[in-house]
Design an enzyme around this catalytic site. Structure first.
Site, PDB file in Angstrom:
ATOM      1  N   ILE A 104       0.828  -1.207   0.000  1.00 43.19           N
ATOM      2  CA  ILE A 104       0.000   0.000   0.000  1.00 43.19           C
ATOM      3  C   ILE A 104       0.862   1.256   0.000  1.00 43.19           C
ATOM      4  O   ILE A 104       0.574   2.216  -0.722  1.00 43.19           O
ATOM      5  CB  ILE A 104      -0.951  -0.020   1.207  1.00 43.19           C
ATOM      6  CG1 ILE A 104      -2.013  -1.113   1.024  1.00 43.19           C
ATOM      7  CG2 ILE A 104      -1.626   1.342   1.390  1.00 43.19           C
ATOM      8  CD1 ILE A 104      -2.856  -1.362   2.256  1.00 43.19           C
ATOM      9  N   ASP A 145      12.856   3.865  11.635  1.00 38.92           N
ATOM     10  CA  ASP A 145      11.854   3.048  12.297  1.00 38.92           C
ATOM     11  C   ASP A 145      10.831   3.973  12.947  1.00 38.92           C
ATOM     12  O   ASP A 145      11.183   4.763  13.833  1.00 38.92           O
ATOM     13  CB  ASP A 145      12.547   2.188  13.357  1.00 38.92           C
ATOM     14  CG  ASP A 145      11.630   1.240  14.092  1.00 38.92           C
ATOM     15  OD1 ASP A 145      10.397   1.465  14.095  1.00 38.92           O
ATOM     16  OD2 ASP A 145      12.129   0.276  14.697  1.00 38.92           O
ATOM     17  N   ASN A 186       1.705   5.133   7.104  1.00 41.39           N
ATOM     18  CA  ASN A 186       1.262   3.854   6.563  1.00 41.39           C
ATOM     19  C   ASN A 186       1.973   2.651   7.176  1.00 41.39           C
ATOM     20  O   ASN A 186       1.422   1.555   7.203  1.00 41.39           O
ATOM     21  CB  ASN A 186       1.493   3.852   5.040  1.00 41.39           C
ATOM     22  CG  ASN A 186       1.310   2.477   4.428  1.00 41.39           C
ATOM     23  OD1 ASN A 186       0.195   2.001   4.246  1.00 41.39           O
ATOM     24  ND2 ASN A 186       2.422   1.830   4.118  1.00 41.39           N
ATOM     25  N   LYS A 207       2.082  13.451  15.458  1.00 42.93           N
ATOM     26  CA  LYS A 207       2.536  14.538  16.321  1.00 42.93           C
ATOM     27  C   LYS A 207       3.508  15.466  15.612  1.00 42.93           C
ATOM     28  O   LYS A 207       3.324  16.702  15.606  1.00 42.93           O
ATOM     29  CB  LYS A 207       3.195  13.963  17.580  1.00 42.93           C
ATOM     30  CG  LYS A 207       3.790  15.028  18.485  1.00 42.93           C
ATOM     31  CD  LYS A 207       4.425  14.422  19.731  1.00 42.93           C
ATOM     32  CE  LYS A 207       5.061  15.501  20.596  1.00 42.93           C
ATOM     33  NZ  LYS A 207       5.639  14.927  21.844  1.00 42.93           N
ATOM     34  N   TYR A 210      -2.764  -6.837  16.850  1.00 40.98           N
ATOM     35  CA  TYR A 210      -2.987  -6.073  15.618  1.00 40.98           C
ATOM     36  C   TYR A 210      -4.316  -5.328  15.686  1.00 40.98           C
ATOM     37  O   TYR A 210      -4.383  -4.130  15.402  1.00 40.98           O
ATOM     38  CB  TYR A 210      -2.968  -7.024  14.422  1.00 40.98           C
ATOM     39  CG  TYR A 210      -3.187  -6.347  13.093  1.00 40.98           C
ATOM     40  CD1 TYR A 210      -2.151  -5.663  12.465  1.00 40.98           C
ATOM     41  CD2 TYR A 210      -4.423  -6.399  12.456  1.00 40.98           C
ATOM     42  CE1 TYR A 210      -2.339  -5.039  11.235  1.00 40.98           C
ATOM     43  CE2 TYR A 210      -4.626  -5.779  11.237  1.00 40.98           C
ATOM     44  CZ  TYR A 210      -3.578  -5.105  10.628  1.00 40.98           C
ATOM     45  OH  TYR A 210      -3.787  -4.476   9.414  1.00 40.98           O
ATOM     46  N   LYS A 265      -5.008  -1.185  15.754  1.00 43.07           N
ATOM     47  CA  LYS A 265      -5.771  -0.486  14.724  1.00 43.07           C
ATOM     48  C   LYS A 265      -6.988   0.236  15.308  1.00 43.07           C
ATOM     49  O   LYS A 265      -7.397   1.286  14.787  1.00 43.07           O
ATOM     50  CB  LYS A 265      -6.180  -1.468  13.625  1.00 43.07           C
ATOM     51  CG  LYS A 265      -4.997  -2.058  12.864  1.00 43.07           C
ATOM     52  CD  LYS A 265      -4.099  -0.988  12.262  1.00 43.07           C
ATOM     53  CE  LYS A 265      -2.983  -1.572  11.413  1.00 43.07           C
ATOM     54  NZ  LYS A 265      -2.148  -0.529  10.785  1.00 43.07           N
ATOM     55  N   THR A 306      -1.326  -7.800  -0.793  1.00 41.03           N
ATOM     56  CA  THR A 306      -0.022  -7.228  -0.474  1.00 41.03           C
ATOM     57  C   THR A 306       0.887  -8.322   0.083  1.00 41.03           C
ATOM     58  O   THR A 306       0.420  -9.404   0.467  1.00 41.03           O
ATOM     59  CB  THR A 306      -0.150  -6.128   0.597  1.00 41.03           C
ATOM     60  OG1 THR A 306      -0.626  -6.733   1.819  1.00 41.03           O
ATOM     61  CG2 THR A 306      -1.109  -5.032   0.148  1.00 41.03           C
TER      62      THR A 306
END
Length: 256
Positions: free
Chosen positions: A16, A63, A90, A124, A157, A161, A192
């Site tokens: 993506i 990172d 992303n 931020k 995960y 999210k 992906t």
């Protein structure tokens, strides 16, 4: 807001992120490309492809879970591309597939560190720069269908999210007065490398994809370009009245 400025895309080496970077270049943005050190070759190839669209690019390795790296990414973008108008946070990982009772604290911390803390840092420091510039901006993060509906075996995960959605809604409230919108895309099953890796972990990527296709209303699997098209709209002038939203691109896995 000048809608043809500079964009920073994290996790841009593949999937993506790569599609988003290419689409933003097509839309007229110069693009800073971020990913981890081992992806440098992929980023260099992407940079060459974007240069054919007559847009500037830079590569900023780092990172997103490390605050100093994100600060450096933003500073490099501003120095080399003249500002920061679009942040696409992303970068993310999928958890080790395991039932909730067997989830380790190491997996929890690693997943939340990248998928939630990393997006917090991106939001931020992009916001600080955009406020300083005084010309508004667009901040976009990566959530997921698993950030709207929990799924078995991927607890860290899903939690990460869901966190992105809450972060996005709160940031949108704070940043609206500065003409900065904050939104997320919430993909379903997108073809992906991450989805392939998840399928491999469940016994076979192709069988996993075929099963998931049958769960969608449109009987198809999404492509990275489907997400890139949503990002393209969210950075456009026409999207100025949309903020705090998590936009599902899921082929009808569920309707919200």
């Amino acid at each position: 807001m000048d809608l043809k400025g500079a964009a920073l895309v994290t996790g841009a080496a593949r999937g993506i992120g790569r599609a988003v970077a290419l689409r933003l270049a097509e839309d007229g943005f110069d693009v800073a490309l971020n990913d981890l050190e081992y992806s440098k070759g992929d980023l260099e190839a992407l940079s060459q492809e974007i240069s054919l669209k007559f847009r500037k690019t830079i590569i900023t390795l780092g990172d997103v879970s490390r605050e100093a790296d994100v600060i450096r990414m933003v500073d490099s973008t501003v120095q080399d591309l003249g500002g920061l108008d679009v942040m696409v946070a992303n970068a993310g990982i999928v958890s080790v597939v395991t039932p909730f009772p067997d989830t380790t604290i190491e997996d929890w911390d690693h997943t939340l560190g990248i998928n939630a803390r990393g997006i917090f840092f991106c939001y931020k420091y992009a916001a600080q720069q955009m406020i300083k510039q005084g010309r508004g901006g667009r901040i976009i993060g990566a959530s997921s269908v698993a950030g709207k509906q929990g799924y078995a075996t991927i607890t860290p995960y899903a939690a990460s999210k869901f966190a992105v959605r809450g972060l996005t809604q709160s940031a949108a409230k704070d940043l609206g007065p500065y003409n900065i919108t904050v939104n997320t895309y919430a993909p379903g099953f997108i073809d992906t490398p991450m989805l392939t890796a998840l399928g491999d972990g469940l016994g076979g990527a192709e069988a996993y994809k075929a099963k998931r296709i049958q769960q969608t209303a449109v009987r198809d699997i999404g492509k990275p370009e489907d997400i890139a098209s949503i990002v393209s709209y969210l950075v456009s002038k026409e999207s100025h009245f949309i903020t705090g939203q998590s936009i599902s691109v899921n082929g009808g896995i569920y309707f919200d």
